[in-house]
Design an enzyme around this catalytic site. Sequence first.
Site, PDB file in Angstrom:
ATOM      1  N   ARG A  15     -76.172  59.468 -19.646  1.00  0.00           N
ATOM      2  CA  ARG A  15     -76.897  58.515 -20.499  1.00  0.00           C
ATOM      3  C   ARG A  15     -76.327  57.100 -20.327  1.00  0.00           C
ATOM      4  NH1 ARG A  15     -75.891  54.589 -24.041  1.00  0.00           N
ATOM      5  NH2 ARG A  15     -74.186  55.829 -24.911  1.00  0.00           N
ATOM      6  N   HIS A 209     -65.501  50.891 -22.725  1.00  0.00           N
ATOM      7  CA  HIS A 209     -65.948  50.450 -21.397  1.00  0.00           C
ATOM      8  C   HIS A 209     -64.754  49.777 -20.727  1.00  0.00           C
ATOM      9  CE1 HIS A 209     -70.352  51.246 -21.489  1.00  0.00           C
ATOM     10  NE2 HIS A 209     -70.080  51.397 -22.777  1.00  0.00           N
ATOM     11  N   CYS A 240     -74.158  48.635 -19.913  1.00  0.00           N
ATOM     12  CA  CYS A 240     -75.194  48.588 -20.934  1.00  0.00           C
ATOM     13  C   CYS A 240     -76.199  47.520 -20.537  1.00  0.00           C
ATOM     14  CB  CYS A 240     -74.599  48.282 -22.301  1.00  0.00           C
ATOM     15  SG  CYS A 240     -75.863  48.092 -23.575  1.00  0.00           S
TER      16      CYS A 240
END
Length: 299
Positions: A15, A209, A240
């Site tokens: 995802r 991240h 993102c």
Amino acid sequence: MSLPQHVRLVEVGPRDGLQNEAQPISVADKIRLVDDLTDAGLSYIEVGSFVSPKWVPQMAGSAEVFAGIQRKANVTYAALAPNLRGFEDALAAGVKEVAVFAAASEAFSQRNINCSISESIDRFLPIMEAARLHGVQVRGYVSCVLGCPYEGDVAPEQVARVAKALFAMGCYEVSLGDTIGTGTPGATRALIDAVAAFIPRSKLAGHFHDTYGQALANVYASLLEGIQVFDSSVAGLGGCPYAKGATGNVATEDVLYLLNGLGIDTGVNLDRLIRAGQRISEVLGRPNGSRVAKARLAS
Ligand code: HMG
Ligand code: MG
């Protein structure tokens, strides 16, 4: 605080990792990735998102991915849902656990889900209600917990407010997302302290991240703060779409190597995980983002 004996790894590669990919990735390749991750022993895999395909085109095939994966008992296969429509689509695809996502910064909330923080919380309420009816568990994310690409610094108290709202509405766990990877271990520890004033540490997760190369250090800082759940992405995939320049999550292989070195159990097999990460890296035609995988594959 002593280190935990067991850590749960939440694999977000399919995802968070793939959502930012501009090139088409076939449903078959996504299914194979999830199946490889299941075979590696992960107990929680975020498979996809039921969001608007105009906003995140790469996640458009999530229902097909759910239909094709080999589900194993005791493994949670989860998906993101930004609104009731997303929840209903997830349910129709046989999803048993969803994640809602809010931001700690107003600007990021607008760019990511086109509404204010408080509007997003209002949108999640019907999801919580429907989830309860259907016996679906809901996990909560807070983004930009250690910095925002549009607003810069974010106060820990602001993160705590949003996390508290998600927990109060029934999210069983709240994942704290360093979306742009600017956090450092000191800031991470201060953040966890601030949030833990409202939510038990056992109900928090770290989602780092690695944009600034701090993610593994932040995982260790979080372990020292009593956190026992970490989100990570095989081969360090991703970024993102609404945080320009943000790189992938910390690589699952690297977190696993750290945890193995500390004698912390995860149930995940490093060799199989490396194979899963290498296979998807080859599909994407890019170098493997895990330092551990690179070292192992070179030796
Ligand atoms: P909007 O445009 O304000 O929504 O988007 P809307 O209700 O006006 O609907 C617009 C269109 O989208 C309509 O279609 C709807 O039917 C459709 P049209 O009439 O134009 O053809 N639509 C949907 N389609 C499919 N599934 C849905 C859905 N809802 C509406 N669920 C919306 C609002 C929330 C939908 C949009 O902004 C969106 O989908 N955003 C998703 C953004 C996203 O996925 N970002 C990445 C995940 S968050 C992240 O990565 C951070 C995290 O990793 C933690 C961290 O790192 O910090 C979790
Ligand atoms: Mg993320």
